[in-house]
Every structure is written in structure tokens, then in C-alpha cells.
Scaffold this active site. Structure first.
Site, PDB file in Angstrom:
ATOM      1  N   HIS A  83       0.799  -1.215   0.000  1.00 43.73           N
ATOM      2  CA  HIS A  83       0.000   0.000   0.000  1.00 43.73           C
ATOM      3  C   HIS A  83       0.842   1.280   0.000  1.00 43.73           C
ATOM      4  O   HIS A  83       0.300   2.373  -0.017  1.00 43.73           O
ATOM      5  CB  HIS A  83      -0.956   0.030   1.200  1.00 43.73           C
ATOM      6  CG  HIS A  83      -0.260   0.182   2.524  1.00 43.73           C
ATOM      7  ND1 HIS A  83       0.197  -0.886   3.254  1.00 43.73           N
ATOM      8  CD2 HIS A  83       0.078   1.281   3.235  1.00 43.73           C
ATOM      9  CE1 HIS A  83       0.771  -0.451   4.363  1.00 43.73           C
ATOM     10  NE2 HIS A  83       0.715   0.866   4.383  1.00 43.73           N
TER      11      HIS A  83
HETATM   12  C1  UD1 Z   1      -2.004   5.491   5.894  1.00 43.69           C
HETATM   13  C2  UD1 Z   1      -0.712   5.989   6.527  1.00 43.69           C
HETATM   14  C3  UD1 Z   1       0.371   4.912   6.367  1.00 43.69           C
HETATM   15  C4  UD1 Z   1      -0.094   3.579   6.934  1.00 43.69           C
HETATM   16  C5  UD1 Z   1      -1.432   3.202   6.329  1.00 43.69           C
HETATM   17  C6  UD1 Z   1      -1.952   1.965   7.008  1.00 43.69           C
HETATM   18  C7  UD1 Z   1      -0.198   8.401   6.465  1.00 43.69           C
HETATM   19  C8  UD1 Z   1       0.568   9.449   5.767  1.00 43.69           C
HETATM   20  N1  UD1 Z   1      -0.223   7.195   5.867  1.00 43.69           N
HETATM   21  O1  UD1 Z   1      -1.762   5.312   4.507  1.00 43.69           O
HETATM   22  O2  UD1 Z   1       1.534   5.309   7.070  1.00 43.69           O
HETATM   23  O3  UD1 Z   1       0.872   2.597   6.622  1.00 43.69           O
HETATM   24  O4  UD1 Z   1      -2.384   4.267   6.513  1.00 43.69           O
HETATM   25  O5  UD1 Z   1      -2.903   1.282   6.284  1.00 43.69           O
HETATM   26  O6  UD1 Z   1      -0.750   8.648   7.510  1.00 43.69           O
HETATM   27  N2  UD1 Z   1      -9.221   4.862   1.731  1.00 43.69           N
HETATM   28  C9  UD1 Z   1     -10.446   4.261   1.673  1.00 43.69           C
HETATM   29  N3  UD1 Z   1     -11.042   3.900   2.840  1.00 43.69           N
HETATM   30  C10 UD1 Z   1     -10.492   4.102   4.055  1.00 43.69           C
HETATM   31  C11 UD1 Z   1      -9.245   4.739   4.115  1.00 43.69           C
HETATM   32  C12 UD1 Z   1      -8.610   5.101   2.940  1.00 43.69           C
HETATM   33  O7  UD1 Z   1     -10.987   4.050   0.581  1.00 43.69           O
HETATM   34  O8  UD1 Z   1     -11.107   3.744   5.088  1.00 43.69           O
HETATM   35  C13 UD1 Z   1      -8.529   5.209   0.451  1.00 43.69           C
HETATM   36  C14 UD1 Z   1      -8.791   6.630  -0.006  1.00 43.69           C
HETATM   37  O9  UD1 Z   1      -8.932   6.601  -1.379  1.00 43.69           O
HETATM   38  C15 UD1 Z   1      -7.510   7.357   0.351  1.00 43.69           C
HETATM   39  C16 UD1 Z   1      -6.447   6.254   0.255  1.00 43.69           C
HETATM   40  O10 UD1 Z   1      -7.126   5.069   0.643  1.00 43.69           O
HETATM   41  O11 UD1 Z   1      -7.255   8.423  -0.498  1.00 43.69           O
HETATM   42  C17 UD1 Z   1      -5.269   6.501   1.176  1.00 43.69           C
HETATM   43  O12 UD1 Z   1      -5.675   6.690   2.538  1.00 43.69           O
HETATM   44  P1  UD1 Z   1      -4.742   7.532   3.566  1.00 43.69           P
HETATM   45  O13 UD1 Z   1      -5.243   7.372   4.938  1.00 43.69           O
HETATM   46  O14 UD1 Z   1      -4.537   8.911   3.045  1.00 43.69           O
HETATM   47  O15 UD1 Z   1      -3.336   6.843   3.428  1.00 43.69           O
HETATM   48  P2  UD1 Z   1      -2.961   5.297   3.467  1.00 43.69           P
HETATM   49  O16 UD1 Z   1      -2.355   4.932   2.157  1.00 43.69           O
HETATM   50  O17 UD1 Z   1      -4.117   4.500   3.963  1.00 43.69           O
HETATM   51  N1  UDP Z   2      -3.946  -6.236   8.681  1.00 39.33           N
HETATM   52  C1  UDP Z   2      -5.254  -6.710   8.791  1.00 39.33           C
HETATM   53  N2  UDP Z   2      -5.944  -6.999   7.643  1.00 39.33           N
HETATM   54  C2  UDP Z   2      -5.399  -6.824   6.391  1.00 39.33           C
HETATM   55  C3  UDP Z   2      -4.074  -6.335   6.304  1.00 39.33           C
HETATM   56  C4  UDP Z   2      -3.371  -6.029   7.474  1.00 39.33           C
HETATM   57  O1  UDP Z   2      -5.756  -6.901   9.899  1.00 39.33           O
HETATM   58  O2  UDP Z   2      -6.080  -7.103   5.388  1.00 39.33           O
HETATM   59  C5  UDP Z   2      -3.215  -5.884   9.931  1.00 39.33           C
HETATM   60  C6  UDP Z   2      -1.852  -6.508  10.108  1.00 39.33           C
HETATM   61  O3  UDP Z   2      -1.930  -7.785  10.716  1.00 39.33           O
HETATM   62  C7  UDP Z   2      -1.162  -5.485  11.026  1.00 39.33           C
HETATM   63  C8  UDP Z   2      -1.733  -4.152  10.545  1.00 39.33           C
HETATM   64  O4  UDP Z   2      -2.951  -4.486   9.884  1.00 39.33           O
HETATM   65  O5  UDP Z   2      -1.552  -5.711  12.376  1.00 39.33           O
HETATM   66  C9  UDP Z   2      -0.787  -3.470   9.608  1.00 39.33           C
HETATM   67  O6  UDP Z   2      -1.429  -2.376   9.021  1.00 39.33           O
HETATM   68  P1  UDP Z   2      -0.946  -1.722   7.653  1.00 39.33           P
HETATM   69  O7  UDP Z   2      -0.117  -2.668   6.870  1.00 39.33           O
HETATM   70  O8  UDP Z   2      -2.166  -1.150   7.013  1.00 39.33           O
HETATM   71  O9  UDP Z   2      -0.093  -0.467   8.160  1.00 39.33           O
HETATM   72  P2  UDP Z   2       1.467  -0.234   8.477  1.00 39.33           P
HETATM   73  O10 UDP Z   2       1.864  -1.185   9.551  1.00 39.33           O
HETATM   74  O11 UDP Z   2       2.216  -0.388   7.205  1.00 39.33           O
HETATM   75  O12 UDP Z   2       1.533   1.186   8.914  1.00 39.33           O
END
Ligand code: UD1
Ligand code: UDP
Length: 353
Positions: free
Chosen positions: A199
Site C-alpha cells: 500500500h
Molecule cells: C495510511 C498511513 C500509512 C499507513 C497506512 C496503514 C499516512 C501518511 N499514511 O496510509 O503510514 O501505513 O495508513 O494502512 O498517515 N481509503 C479508503 N477507505 C479508508 C481509508 C482510505 O478508501 O477507510 C482510500 C482513499 O482513497 C484514500 C487512500 O485510501 O485516499 C489513502 O488513505 P490515507 O489514509 O490517506 O493513506 P494510506 O495509504 O491509507
Molecule cells: N492487517 C489486517 N488486515 C489486512 C491487512 C493487514 O488486519 O487485510 C493488519 C496486520 O496484521 C497489522 C496491521 O494491519 O496488524 C498493519 O497495518 P498496515 O499494513 O495497514 O499499516 P502499516 O503497519 O504499514 O503502517
């Protein structure tokens, strides 16, 4: 009154054990959810499975550009703090919600504890690295997961009395939930498979890189099944490049899954391909090989002691490593110190002192 601020999926596994530990010791506490993640599969499922009470404040900020999202969070957090006047704010990890909360609290003279402090990738192209640096420059108590984090903070001039090596709070959730996870049903009926999650903008926001990665996964899936729960950012990007996720029957694209289901998928996988921070740690704890699609990691202990290996964007290396893992028997790794399920307890002891 203690306040917790969370906003994204990986925050929830870190909040759950500390909230539960504080509750058992009768602390007054409230939860702010910024609303950075809002889909059921990215938010509600975790509150249910990890038995976290409904947030006292849901700020509903949602998906916006970095500046807009952070600014909206700050405005709404300040409104809550003006009314509630917390004594302590606890923030987790390195997401925008973490930094926004810390910035507001610091300007209002509210004490800040950062859980998972001190991690550094030394790569400022990552938005999370900026969030880590800002949060750690204004926190008052630093709860670190591993000794490398202590060293980073000391080098940055943080007073050693403020740094507490307490271990990895995510592992608390894992240890606590393991019996339920073991008893839960498998969500995919495959004997041998590779689990994949990606992601990071560095992997999915560039068309060419995303296509190269998908081609490589297609090629791996000719040898062994690949299960890929798709993060919403990645889903959006796959749609934009017009990729048909039903094209290849050995490459199983599925919706994001709940915590229990995901840990079970990790436990039974031959290997995990990921760019996630938390998953590098969970695979180390579970003893499952982890191939990380990044050029660096803020979690170097998962390489020096655990099961992690950096692949960068070298997809030939990825295929070769998968082939090596498919024929190898044992993996030499250990679980880092204090990744034992008792981190929340150690944090609360420090807070009481
Ligand atoms: C965010 C965090 C990242 C973390 C990740 C965990 C920041 C800068 N990034 O990245 O560090 O690893 O979360 O998963 O804080 N969206 C949905 N539904 C949701 C949430 C997001 O559709 O419930 C989509 C939207 O299109 C959005 C995109 O995902 O634009 C990105 O979401 P965002 O929270 O901005 O960043 P992540 O890539 O999720
Ligand atoms: N995770 C989950 N379901 C998924 C993918 C990840 O429960 O489909 C959990 C995973 O086990 C871990 C956390 O989400 O506990 C990690 O989140 P993510 O990879 O979104 O964020 P990051 O750690 O990179 O910030």
C-alpha cells in the site's frame, strides 16, 4: 484524564492493549478517532475484534491531501482539547493522525507520550518519516519498541530519562488474540500460498512500478498460490490502470480482512511479501519469512534478529528468494527482547512512576 488519538488500521492494534491495561487500573481515558480510515474493513472490524470501546470522538476527517487532512485533524482536535483539557495525550506510530495530535497537544501545553517512538528509516521521501521526526521532536515520554530506537533518539538529543524501552505493543495484541485466532476458521482453502500486501505510495502510486510488481506476482503464482488482501489505496490504483483482478485464478485478490483472519493468513503462509511496517514485525514474531518491497526499513531489528529481508524493487531477487524459501526447511531467527505481550503493562508502570 488520558486521551488517545488514533486514525488508521495499524493504530488500532497498538491502542487496544494499552487501553485495556489502563482500564483495568481504573484510569479515566477517552479515545479520539480522527476518521483517517473509515471503511468497516479498515476501522470498525478492528474495534469489534480487539474489543476497543466506540471512540468518544469521531472527527470524520476522511481522505484528503496530506496538508488538508493534517490541517482538518488539527482544527477538530483543538476544539476537543479546548473543551476537555486532557492531562496526557498518547499517540501511536507514524501516521498523519499521530503527528496532527502531537502538534496540537504541544502548542496547548499538554504532555505527550509517543508509543513506538524513535524508529527511523532515514528516508525523508516517506511521509511517515516526517511524521516520526516531528512527533519525536515534541513528545515528552518516548516508549520505544527496540534498542535501535533508543539510539536514534539519543543521537537526536533526547534526554535519556525520557526514553523507555518497553517493547512492541503490537505483539501484545497478537499474544492476547492468539487462542481466538487459532480457533477461528481459515478464510482461504489453500495448502501452500504466499501472502502479499502492498500500500505504500512508493509501490502503488507509480503505474510502471505497480505493473512490474503485478507481473512478478503473476509469475510467482504460476508456482504457488498468492493471496492478496487489497488495501483501498492499492484497489484505487489497480482500477485506474485498468487491471482485471479476476484474470489469474492463482493470484487471489480479496478485500482487506479482519485482524484475526489476517494473522491466521500470516501464520499459515509460506512467506509474506509486503511493504507494511507492522507486518514486518508480526512475521518476525511468528517466524514466517518476510520479503519487504522497500529499499530501507525503520524496523532494522526485523532484519538483524527476525525473518525480514529487503527486496527493494528488484523483482528478479523477489522470485529467486521465493524459490529459495519454497525448498528450504528452517529459518534462523529470534524474537526481539520485550516482544512478549507485556508492553502495555510496562508502559503503565512507567506512567505511574
Ligand atoms: C495510511 C498511513 C500509512 C499507513 C497506512 C496503514 C499516512 C501518511 N499514511 O496510509 O503510514 O501505513 O495508513 O494502512 O498517515 N481509503 C479508503 N477507505 C479508508 C481509508 C482510505 O478508501 O477507510 C482510500 C482513499 O482513497 C484514500 C487512500 O485510501 O485516499 C489513502 O488513505 P490515507 O489514509 O490517506 O493513506 P494510506 O495509504 O491509507
Ligand atoms: N492487517 C489486517 N488486515 C489486512 C491487512 C493487514 O488486519 O487485510 C493488519 C496486520 O496484521 C497489522 C496491521 O494491519 O496488524 C498493519 O497495518 P498496515 O499494513 O495497514 O499499516 P502499516 O503497519 O504499514 O503502517
Amino acid at each position: 484524564m488520558i486521551f488517545h488519538i488514533v486514525g488508521t488500521r495499524p493504530n488500532f492494534m497498538k491502542l487496544a492493549p494499552l487501553h485495556a491495561e489502563l482500564r483495568s487500573r481504573k484510569f479515566d481515558q477517552k479515545i479520539i478517532h480522527t476518521g483517517q480510515h473509515y471503511d468497516d474493513k479498515m476501522y470498525e472490524v478492528f474495534f469489534k475484534q480487539l474489543e476497543i470501546p466506540t471512540p468518544d470522538f469521531n472527527l470524520g476527517v476522511g481522505s484528503l491531501s496530506h496538508a488538508h487532512q493534517t490541517a482538518e485533524m488539527m482544527i477538530r482536535i483543538e476544539e476537543v482539547f479546548n473543551r476537555e483539557r486532557p492531562d496526557l495525550l498518547i499517540v501511536y506510530g507514524d501516521v498523519n493522525s499521530t503527528m496532527a495530535g502531537a502538534l496540537v497537544a504541544s502548542k496547548m501545553g499538554i504532555k505527550i507520550a509517543h508509543v513506538e517512538a524513535g524508529l527511523r528509516s532515514f528516508d525523508r521521501r516517506m511521509p511517515e518519516e516526517i511524521n516520526r521526526l516531528v512527533t519525536d521532536s515534541i513528545s515528552d515520554i518516548y516508549f520505544t519498541p527496540s534498542i535501535d530506537a533508543n539510539e536514534n533518539l539519543l543521537k537526536e538529543g533526547v534526554d535519556h530519562s525520557k526514553i523507555k524501552l518497553v517493547g512492541n505493543i503490537m505483539i501484545d495484541s497478537l499474544v492476547k488474540c492468539m487462542p481466538t485466532i487459532d480457533a477461528s476458521k481459515k478464510i482461504i482453502d489453500l495448502e501452500k500460498y504466499i501472502l502479499c500486501t502492498v500500500h505504500r505510495p512508493s509501490n502503488v502510486d507509480n503505474d510502471e512500478k505497480l505493473l512490474a510488481l503485478i507481473n512478478s506476482l503473476e509469475s510467482i503464482s504460476r508456482k504457488t498460490g498468492v493471496v492478496f488482501p487489497v488495501h483501498p489505496r492499492t484497489k484505487k490504483r489497480l482500477e485506474l490502470i485498468g487491471y482485471n483482478i479476476n484474470k489469474n485464478k492463482n493470484l487471489h485478490f480479496i478485500e482487506p480482512v479482519g485482524y484475526f483472519e489476517f494473522i491466521k493468513l500470516q501464520k499459515n503462509a509460506i512467506a509474506v511479501i509486503t511493504d507494511s511496517g507492522g507486518i514486518q514485525e508480526e512475521t518476525t514474531f511468528l517466524g514466517i519469512p518476510c520479503l519487504t518491497l522497500r529499499e530501507n526499513t525503520e524496523r532494522p531489528i526485523t532484519i538483524s534478529q527476525g525473518t525480514n529481508m529487503l527486496i527493494g524493487f528488484d523483482y528478479e531477487l523477489l522470485k529467486n528468494e521465493i524459490e529459495r524459501i519454497l525448498v528450504s526447511e528452517n529459518i534462523d531467527s529470534k524474537v526481539p527482547e520485550f516482544w512478549d505481550g507485556n508492553t502495555a503493562e510496562r508502559i503503565v508502570k512507567e506512567l505511574i512512576n
